[in-house]
Structures are given as C-alpha cells and as structure tokens.
Design an enzyme around this catalytic site. Structure first.
Site, PDB file in Angstrom:
ATOM      1  CG  ASP A  87      -1.899   0.887   1.086  1.00 16.63           C
ATOM      2  OD1 ASP A  87      -2.194   1.641   0.138  1.00 16.63           O
ATOM      3  OD2 ASP A  87      -2.694   1.179   2.277  1.00 16.63           O
ATOM      4  CE  LYS A  88       0.018   7.874  -1.728  1.00 18.34           C
ATOM      5  NZ  LYS A  88      -1.131   8.702  -1.539  1.00 18.34           N
ATOM      6  CG  HIS A  89      -1.176   6.692   4.418  1.00 22.57           C
ATOM      7  ND1 HIS A  89      -2.236   6.250   4.454  1.00 22.57           N
ATOM      8  CD2 HIS A  89      -1.044   7.622   5.444  1.00 22.57           C
ATOM      9  CE1 HIS A  89      -3.008   7.075   5.328  1.00 22.57           C
ATOM     10  NE2 HIS A  89      -2.260   8.041   5.939  1.00 22.57           N
ATOM     11  CB  SER A  90      -0.087  10.693   0.980  1.00 20.85           C
ATOM     12  OG  SER A  90      -0.147  12.493   1.138  1.00 20.85           O
ATOM     13  CB  THR A 127      -8.234   8.804   0.177  1.00 17.49           C
ATOM     14  OG1 THR A 127      -6.867   9.446  -0.038  1.00 17.49           O
ATOM     15  CG2 THR A 127      -8.695   7.901  -1.046  1.00 17.49           C
ATOM     16  NE  ARG A 175      -3.059  13.610  15.235  1.00 15.06           N
ATOM     17  CZ  ARG A 175      -2.714  13.180  14.262  1.00 15.06           C
ATOM     18  NH1 ARG A 175      -3.139  12.018  13.718  1.00 15.06           N
ATOM     19  NH2 ARG A 175      -1.615  13.728  13.443  1.00 15.06           N
ATOM     20  CB  SER A 190      -2.158   8.738  12.736  1.00 17.71           C
ATOM     21  OG  SER A 190      -3.144   8.879  11.770  1.00 17.71           O
ATOM     22  CE  LYS A 194      -4.590   6.050   8.800  1.00 10.95           C
ATOM     23  NZ  LYS A 194      -4.839   7.292   9.668  1.00 10.95           N
ATOM     24  CE  LYS A 195      -1.915   3.130   4.730  1.00 10.27           C
ATOM     25  NZ  LYS A 195      -2.776   3.064   3.834  1.00 10.27           N
TER      26      LYS A 195
HETATM   27  N1  URA Z   1      -2.571  10.820   7.509  1.00  9.95           N
HETATM   28  C1  URA Z   1      -3.035  10.190   8.409  1.00  9.95           C
HETATM   29  O1  URA Z   1      -3.543   8.934   8.301  1.00  9.95           O
HETATM   30  N2  URA Z   1      -2.664  10.338  10.012  1.00  9.95           N
HETATM   31  C2  URA Z   1      -2.065  11.727  10.095  1.00  9.95           C
HETATM   32  O2  URA Z   1      -1.888  11.788  11.302  1.00  9.95           O
HETATM   33  C3  URA Z   1      -1.644  12.403   9.168  1.00  9.95           C
HETATM   34  C4  URA Z   1      -1.829  11.962   7.618  1.00  9.95           C
END
Ligand code: URA
Length: 445
Positions: A87-90, A127, A175, A190, A194-195
């Site tokens: 996966d990718k996350h930003s 997203t 937050r 965070s 999830k990942k």
């Molecule tokens: N994306 C996330 O999932 N969490 C954050 O805290 C910042 C960006």
C-alpha cells in the site's frame, strides 16, 4: 503504576511536563481512546501535550502498537492471493488524489492493494471523503467484504472500521479540529497503526513538504520519514519514503467530487497533470521494485505506462467502484454519479500576471470554508464544492485565464472563496526566471 489506579489527567500532566509515558500508560490511554472512557477534552489535551513535548522513539513504537491492538489485524495468508500485499500512504496535501490512481495502477501490474484511508485532516483533503462523493460507494465495508474485493479486483479503498485501528479513528477526528495534526509522533502512529492493521507486506510513503503540507521544511519531512521508516521496521514492515513538494495544489482540481473527476481523466488519459504524473510514477516505481514485480525502475515504468495506456488501470478502478457498491458505469458516466455544485464561478486575479507563490494551506482552508472539509468533528461535508483548473506556479493569469473556478453551494460562499483565492495567489508582472524545482524532492529507504 497499576492500570486501575491511573487517571487520564495524571498522564496528561506527565506529558505536559515533558515526561515519557510508560508502555502501560500508553496502553491505558489508547484503551480509553477506543472505548470512550477518556473524554474528548482529555484526548485533546493529551494531543496538545504530545504536540509540544513530542515522544521518544520507544513511546512512538508503543503508541503505534497499542493503536494496532485496539482492533484486528488482517492476515492475508489464508486468502490464497497470488501476489504481494502493498500500500501507499500520504502525509496529506491539497489536491492530493494520488491514492485514487495509484491503487488501481499498481493492482493492474500484479500487486494487491488493500488501502485503509482517512477522511480530510486539517486543511488537507481525505481520500475517503473523495470516494464518499461517488453515489452508493461504500467506504465502510466489513472486513470479509474488504478481503473479497481485494482478492477479486486487486485493490479496495475503505476507511477505518470499528475493527481496524479504531483508536486512531477517534484520535484522528479529534486532532483534525484541535490543531494537533502537525506532530511527528502522532502522524507516525496514526499512519502506521492503520497500515500494520491492514496486514501489509510493504508500504510506500509520500511525505509532503511545503506550505500546503503538515511538514514545512525538508529537515522536518526527513525526520518524519525516518520516524515512519524506523517505527515500521521495528514492527517488521518494510517502508520506502519519497518526499514530494506541496507548494502548489497537486493536479488541477481540489475538493471531493472534482478530484474524482480528475482521477477519471487521469486514468482514461483524457488529461494528466505533469506534477501529479511525476508523483504517481515515482511511487508506483517504488512499489513495483520493492515487491519484486520489477527488477529496476525502467522496467517498472514500462509496466506502469502499459497499464495506464492499455486501459487496465481504469478498468480496475471501475471494478473497484462497482464492487464497493458504486455505479457499474462509473467511468463512462461519472458526472451523473457525482454531486454538482449549484454555483460555478471563475476567480480572476486583481491584476494580470504570472503566479509566483501560492499559500496552499490557505487554499485548503478555502475549500474547508466552502463546506468541502470539517470545522467540527460532527460536520457533514458538501461533496460538490471545490476548485477546478487551479493555476500552478509560473502560469499567467489574466482576464481570460482565472486563478481557478470556484464550485460553491451559493453565491455568498463563492464570493468569499474568490476573495480568499486573490489573497492566496501572489501574481507578478515579471515572469519567473527560475521554474519550480521538481515535485520529487528526495527518496529514502
Ligand atoms: N495521515 C494520517 O493517516 N494520519 C495523520 O496523522 C496524518 C496523515
């Protein structure tokens, strides 16, 4: 300290005064986050204390572990997949729709992409909200359906459920509205909670810098990338990070439904913004090389171009939308399945000239003010609002070429957005001598 004797206010005080929380204290806090026994006020105060006093590497690891443990972790080994799960996350940006094109693209090249995304955060888009703008698309599948879509389509994009990292779900929402996003420990925990819960074999990170990102400087972005790479390594998850520029809106549209339209234009080849294309390609190359689907970047790029130009990436996107409850003809008739704003108006600059600087955070806030993001946790988003054809740095704006088109729910909010855009975009008669540097700033592994 025994768990039963712990008081949230004592933990907040300890962090407020610069102390390090023990694993038991972090576990207690995260349990209280997930079961609601720690109040939103206390969670906000803890977030602010962490924002100011940061966390040690050990605390970040514990926070991540505890947030993963607040829910289930997916085990893909029984699913009979014939490929690797990546996966990718930003870290978040304005106009950042990269996940929407990357997930089907990398799936089209043979990987499996189970993407757990978040809603909008601060001035940046999410997203999840973008996908929620598609008629009937379900962003909250149960885990069994999520697994099935990933297996049959190659990718699926959902939000955090009550099953996956539920503690982050609540923490993230708090937050978002308490100015506590820009914290390296909190962003690290965070994202990784999830990942890791998604049971990935590998992860690629897009760490944004610039005035539209949470990290403003290269040094901060490098520190965040290191924090994510090292914390993930401890949990056995290999991560590569690319630092990319967020000093202009990414692509030409920013909002929710309008970004889905740009995604379709991109996947079908109708229009591909160059900076957006550079980010998608760089991350896709990393993903394919990391999991051995390509042995060097050039062959990865050939596969990526073939998947885009041959239409397979668009086909997988269409299948994903339909498998997640959305329309069966989404690619062909997207405009009919997305909400349209009542008002669409051009925002012209006061004086003609070349765009020299963009206050991208302000642009994000203008979208929030239009109704495209949340000011309070309970706010409902207006998916139709946003900006289209947003000018980039160096572009000439004049009486024929607006800074952007504003999509708004009424005339008043459109006018306010137009005024805001005139302030957010600096325009000069002088053409820029130096064009903006590449959108790809640095690659780390
Ligand atoms: N994306 C996330 O999932 N969490 C954050 O805290 C910042 C960006």
């Amino acid at each position: 300290m025994m768990t039963e004797q712990m008081l949230p206010q004592e933990l907040i005080r300890k962090k407020r005064d610069g102390g390090a929380l023990s694993p038991d204290e972090i576990a207690f806090f995260v349990r209280g986050l997930a079961d609601g026994s720690i109040s939103s006020e206390q969670v906000s105060a803890m977030a602010m204390a962490i924002y100011f006093n940061t966390m040690t590497f050990a605390e970040i690891g514990e926070l991540t572990r505890a947030m993963v443990a607040s829910g289930h972790t997916i085990d893909w080994s029984h699913q009979g997949l014939d490929g690797v799960v990546i996966d990718k996350h930003s870290t978040g940006g304005v106009g950042d729709k990269v996940s929407l094109m990357l997930a089907p693209l990398v799936a089209a090249c043979g990987a499996y992409v189970p993407m757990i995304s978040g809603p909008a955060l601060g001035h940046t888009g999410g997203t999840l909200d973008k996908l929620d703008s598609v008629t009937n698309y379900k962003t909250s599948l149960d885990l069994e359906s999520f697994r099935e879509v990933v297996k049959s389509v190659g990718c699926a994009i959902i939000g955090q459920t009550e099953e996956l990292a539920p503690a982050d779900k609540r923490f993230y929402a708090i937050r978002d509205v308490t100015a506590t996003v820009e914290s390296i420990p909190l962003i690290t925990a965070s994202i990784l909670s999830k990942k890791i819960a998604a049971g990935l074999d590998a992860l690629v990170m897009d760490v944004k810098i610039g005035n539209g990102a949470f990290m403003q400087t290269l040094a901060d972005a490098e520190q965040l990338a290191d924090s994510i790479i090292n914390t993930a390594a401890e949990a056995g998850l290999p991560v590569r990070a690319t630092i990319t520029d967020m000093s202009a809106v990414l692509g030409r549209n920013a909002g929710n439904a309008v970004e889905i339209m740009e995604t379709i234009d991109y996947l079908t080849g109708t229009y591909r913004d160059e900076r957006l294309q550079d980010v998608v390609t760089a991350l896709a190359i990393d993903m394919l090389c990391m999991i051995g689907l390509a042995d060097e970047p050039e062959s990865a790029e050939r596969q990526i171009n073939a998947a885009l130009d041959g239409g397979k990436a668009a086909e997988i996107f269409a299948k994903m939308v339909s498998a997640q409850g959305g329309p069966h003809d989404f690619i062909e008739s997207a405009a009919q399945h997305l909400p349209q704003a009542a008002v669409k108006k051009p925002a012209y600059a006061k004086d003609a000239g070349f765009v020299t600087h963009i206050n991208v955070r302000e642009v994000g806030n203008i979208i929030v003010a239009l109704g495209g993001g949340r000011k309070r946790v309970e706010d409902k988003i207006d998916y139709s609002v946003g900006l289209t054809d947003v000018a980039g740095i160096g572009v000439r704006v004049d009486a024929d070429k607006p800074i952007a088109y504003v999509h708004a729910r009424d005339e008043d909010s459109a006018e306010q957005a137009i005024e805001g855009l005139r302030h957010a975009f600096s325009v000069s008669e002088e053409k820029l001598h130096q064009l903006p540097a590449s959108v790809i700033c640095e690659r780390l592994a």
